[in-house]
Design an enzyme around this catalytic site. Structure first.
Site, PDB file in Angstrom:
ATOM      1  N   ASP A 131      40.681  27.212  49.565  1.00 28.33           N
ATOM      2  CA  ASP A 131      39.814  27.512  50.718  1.00 28.33           C
ATOM      3  C   ASP A 131      38.320  27.542  50.388  1.00 28.33           C
ATOM      4  O   ASP A 131      37.484  27.339  51.248  1.00 28.33           O
ATOM      5  CB  ASP A 131      40.217  28.858  51.343  1.00 28.33           C
ATOM      6  CG  ASP A 131      40.271  29.989  50.313  1.00 28.33           C
ATOM      7  OD1 ASP A 131      39.979  29.727  49.134  1.00 28.33           O
ATOM      8  OD2 ASP A 131      40.617  31.117  50.688  1.00 28.33           O
ATOM      9  N   ASP A 140      40.289  38.000  44.355  1.00 25.27           N
ATOM     10  CA  ASP A 140      39.198  37.866  45.307  1.00 25.27           C
ATOM     11  C   ASP A 140      38.933  39.265  45.852  1.00 25.27           C
ATOM     12  O   ASP A 140      39.878  39.998  46.166  1.00 25.27           O
ATOM     13  CB  ASP A 140      39.601  36.930  46.452  1.00 25.27           C
ATOM     14  CG  ASP A 140      38.419  36.615  47.328  1.00 25.27           C
ATOM     15  OD1 ASP A 140      37.884  35.506  47.245  1.00 25.27           O
ATOM     16  OD2 ASP A 140      37.995  37.507  48.104  1.00 25.27           O
ATOM     17  N   ARG A 144      34.809  37.442  40.843  1.00 25.46           N
ATOM     18  CA  ARG A 144      34.782  36.297  39.918  1.00 25.46           C
ATOM     19  C   ARG A 144      34.551  36.752  38.479  1.00 25.46           C
ATOM     20  O   ARG A 144      33.538  37.361  38.152  1.00 25.46           O
ATOM     21  CB  ARG A 144      33.732  35.269  40.368  1.00 25.46           C
ATOM     22  CG  ARG A 144      32.317  35.746  40.363  1.00 25.46           C
ATOM     23  CD  ARG A 144      31.377  34.754  41.080  1.00 25.46           C
ATOM     24  NE  ARG A 144      31.534  34.832  42.517  1.00 25.46           N
ATOM     25  CZ  ARG A 144      30.542  34.744  43.405  1.00 25.46           C
ATOM     26  NH1 ARG A 144      29.308  34.550  42.998  1.00 25.46           N
ATOM     27  NH2 ARG A 144      30.771  34.832  44.693  1.00 25.46           N
TER      28      ARG A 144
END
Ligand code: MIC
Ligand code: SF4
Length: 754
Positions: free
Chosen positions: A95, A160, A645
């Site tokens: 995505d 995430d 991240r």
């Protein structure tokens, strides 16, 4: 794609006994968060009560989800773990790597060509190791998880930060770095400091222009970007039950913006409706049998002040629509105050773009309510003043809103329908003219609005608000427009007042989709080959980091003293750099390029102490590395805020930075640094930040005695020969010190010692 009802039933089968035992051990009624935590202990049946905010606890999450931009590094690491299959149900979602430019069809085709190598890699690794793979265009990870996998009372982790979105379905869903995901995928426990608990009591009912988004915009304003650190936020009260499940998802989603570990809501009818509408009546049936375990004990919500570490109360009946920003999601302004605030602060009033979408607000209800505003504008002959773009949250939502005429409504206003993907939210927006750097305003329904995030232009003032407000502000083209009190002029010059938004929570005719974009893994993946080309500039196999040599670091150089906000976007920028997320060497060229150097106020300009010249941060660090000289990074408060991240930790590790010393950390980033074998340290005395000078050389004095609870001592030698001794705190426990010693947590797994 079938969700795992057997796994869910298994969780429910053990829940009652575990929660009852925990209640006995803790000796009082339990919150929902505690019930989920205690029913997911690695040891199974609880045997002790934990101290919130203090004890490190091993958990056994039910699921893992990864998205393309973080999955590459996570799976590259997993390939080193020596396993043939993931130990818990896991999915990968494509995505983040899809640009928004022309519109869905073209943009998706371009992405499929440009990132083919990466998508092929993710698809084949998924196929090999038993991971469900969601193809590009299938939708945004958190919408898909909510639609297919989240379940009340469950625990999941995701690579995430907005994994927390699944709290909308009563889960504890937590954002982590890839290395944490690798632990769970490898069949190991997952460690978390037992969180503190913040209760948010919602009274009254949303009405008029106010939406669930306004609840979290208000909470962010109250708690600030670091107010939720180390805590779970549990929402309850009549205001909570009266909201839709996807609305609850929006609120939990932006818990990431206040640094919260996660957020959640008790199981209720809105969740039953949503589960049923998304084809999961059997989850409802299973959950109903243990319903009292899927919400707090009644006594907790009756006397919340006795059970939560902090309590906030919001009356939804009085809550005003909010517009948060610019540049930070916790700067909240109620719509009635926007005009004076904007003028006083010099924010451009003209709205250039309105964007609806992102994992935060791209549900059917969001689209329907925003479209109801567009419909009115069209019916009254009002020409919109700003441009308009939408990213549906999933193919299922896109297909259904197309069928129900909602896309057609948007298109009447010239709206661009981008791919079901993150798009502009993560700088994947090829915005015409952004390179000119002009000062301008955009409004969006996303969650983050850090500088440069959407279009790379540091002068874009991005404001976060609900989808319905985005629609109204984009039509008005005016940031100071208050739809509750103001009118708009139509093409005949008549004043028109917009009615408050309306829209179905769930599609009346049910959801529909032709191809959701799911690819199931091979039953036996042993013969699937994963190819990574050695000459690729997108993917690079990882080499293990060196273990610690057992000595004090000496003669280290100060690489940068970062000033002010230093988010993961500043440390490892997204947008154009997303293409290197699977290539550690290449992505390291963005290390800290957004951070402001405290000595010259500039980004990406630090002094190379070997030459005395100023240069880009990654270049200077590569020079230190080449010379075999260690270095450290110094930072301010909430360092590493934002994304999960782990590149923000792996890049400094890879380039030879040894320690990051800051006033305070964001949770995920601190863990990521530890996992990669770095030293994550905080000033024992915050004022010592000011003692650090540009030409400093640093000696560690007692790293050889590194132990839990014992501060480290660092000697800063200044250019004139004078010295400052600085104490640095840390939160490493024994196991985590083991990661440091081994060079990384993965080195331990690979050696079979974890
Ligand atoms: C984000 O919203 O910042 C991201 C991009 O989704 C990140 C993950 C990433 O950097 O890939 C996040 O929120 O964790
Ligand atoms: Fe994607 Fe934006 Fe959500 Fe991150 S916040 S997952 S970039 S939509």
């Amino acid at each position: 794609m079938a969700f795992d009802i057997e796994m869910i039933e298994k969780v429910y089968a053990t829940m009652a006994a575990r929660v009852d035992k925990a209640r006995e051990l803790v000796g009082r009624p339990l919150t929902l968060s505690e019930k989920i935590l205690y029913s997911h202990l690695w040891e199974g049946m609880p045997s002790q009560a934990f101290t919130r905010g203090k004890d490190y606890v091993d958990f056994a999450p039910d699921r893992v989800a990864c998205q393309d931009a973080t999955a590459q590094m996570a799976l590259l690491q997993f390939m080193h773990a020596g396993k043939s299959k993931v130990a818990v149900p896991t999915t990968v979602h494509c995505d983040h790597l899809i640009q928004a430019k022309v519109g869905a069809k073209t943009d998706l085709a371009v992405a499929n060509t440009q990132s083919k190598e990466v998508f092929d890699f993710l698809s084949s690794v998924s196929n090999k190791y038993g991971i469900g793979f969601w193809k590009p265009g299938s939708g945004i990870i958190h919408q898909i998880v909510l639609e297919n996998y989240a379940f009340p009372g469950g625990m999941m982790i995701g690579t995430d930060s907005h994994t927390v979105n699944a709290g909308g379905l009563g889960m504890l869903a937590i954002g982590v770095g890839g290395a944490d995901a690798v632990d769970v995928m490898s069949g190991m426990s997952w460690e978390l400091k037992f969180p503190k608990l913040i209760g948010v009591k919602l009274t009254g009912k949303l009405n008029g222009w106010t939406a669930p988004k306004d609840v979290i915009l208000k909470v962010a304003d109250i708690l600030t970007v670091k107010g939720g650190t180390g805590a779970i936020v549990e929402y309850f009260g009549e205001g909570a039950t009266s909201m839709s499940c996807t609305g609850k998802g929006t609120i939990c989603n932006m818990g990431a913006e206040i640094g919260a570990t996660t957020s959640t809501f008790g199981y209720d009818d809105s969740m039953r409706r949503y589960l049923a509408a998304t084809g999961r009546q059997d989850v409802v049936n299973a959950a109903d049998k243990v319903a009292s375990y899927l919400t707090a004990d009644a006594e907790v919500y009756a006397n919340p002040a006795d059970y939560f570490d902090q309590l906030i109360e919001i009356n939804l009946s009085e809550l005003e629509p909010h517009i948060n920003g610019p540049f930070t999601p916790d700067r909240g302004t109620p719509v009635s105050k926007m005009k004076e605030e904007a003028i006083a602060n010099g924010w451009p009033l003209k709205v250039e773009w309105g964007l609806i979408g992102s994992c935060t607000n791209s549900s059917y209800e969001d689209m329907a309510r925003a479209a109801s505003i567009v419909e009115q504008a069209v019916a009254h002959g009002i020409t919109p003043k700003a441009e308009f773009g939408i990213n549906p949250g999933s193919e299922q939502i896109r297909y259904t809103i197309e069928r129900d005429g909602i896309i057609a409504t948007f298109e009447k206003m010239g709206t661009k329908v981008f791919t079901n993907a993150c798009g502009p939210c993560i700088g994947q927006w090829d915005r015409t003219g952004a390179d000119k750097g002009e000062k301008n305003t955009i409004v969006h329904s996303f969650n983050r609005n850090f500088s440069k995030r959407a279009d790379g232009n540091p002068n874009t003032h991005a404001f976060v608000t609900s989808p319905e407000m985005v629609a109204a502000l984009a039509i008005a083209g005016d940031l100071s427009f208050n739809p509750i009190t103001d009118t708009l002029l139509n093409d005949k010059g008549e004043a028109v007042k917009l009615n408050p938004p309306s829209g179905d929570e769930l599609p009346k005719r049910g959801f529909d989709v032709e191809d959701a974009g799911y690819q199931a893994p091979a039953a036996d993946g042993s013969s699937v080959e994963v190819v990574v080309s050695p000459t690729s500039d997108r993917l690079q196999l990882l080499a293990p980091f060196e273990p610690w040599d057992g000595k004090n670091y000496t003669g280290a150089k100060l690489l940068i003293k970062a000033f002010g906000k230093c988010t993961t976007d500043h440390i490892s920028m997204a947008g154009p750099w997303l293409r290197f997320r699977g290539h550690l060497d290449n992505i390291s060229n963005n290390m800290l390029i957004g951070a402001e150097n405290a000595f010259n106020g500039k980004a990406n300009s630090v002094k190379n102490q070997l030459t005395g010249a100023y240069d880009e941060v990654p270049k200077v660090q590569r020079a230190y590395k080449a010379a075999g000289i260690p270095s450290i990074v110094v930072g301010d408060h909430n360092y590493g805020e934002g994304s999960s991240r782990e590149h923000a930790a792996m890049e400094p590790r890879f380039l030879g930075v040894k320690a990051v010393l800051v006033k305070s950390f964001a949770r995920i980033h601190e863990t990521n640094l530890k996992k990669q074998g770095m030293l994550a340290l905080t000033f024992a005395n915050e004022a010592d930040y000011d003692k650090i000078q540009e030409d400093d050389t640093i000696n560690f004095l007692d790293l050889t005695e590194f132990a839990p609870g014992k501060p480290l001592t660092l000697e800063f030698v200044h250019a004139d020969g004078s010295k400052d001794i600085i104490k640095a705190n840390h939160t490493y426990n024994e196991g985590q010190i083991g990661w440091f010693v081994a060079g990384s947590a993965l080195n331990l797994i690979a050696a079979g010692k974890a």
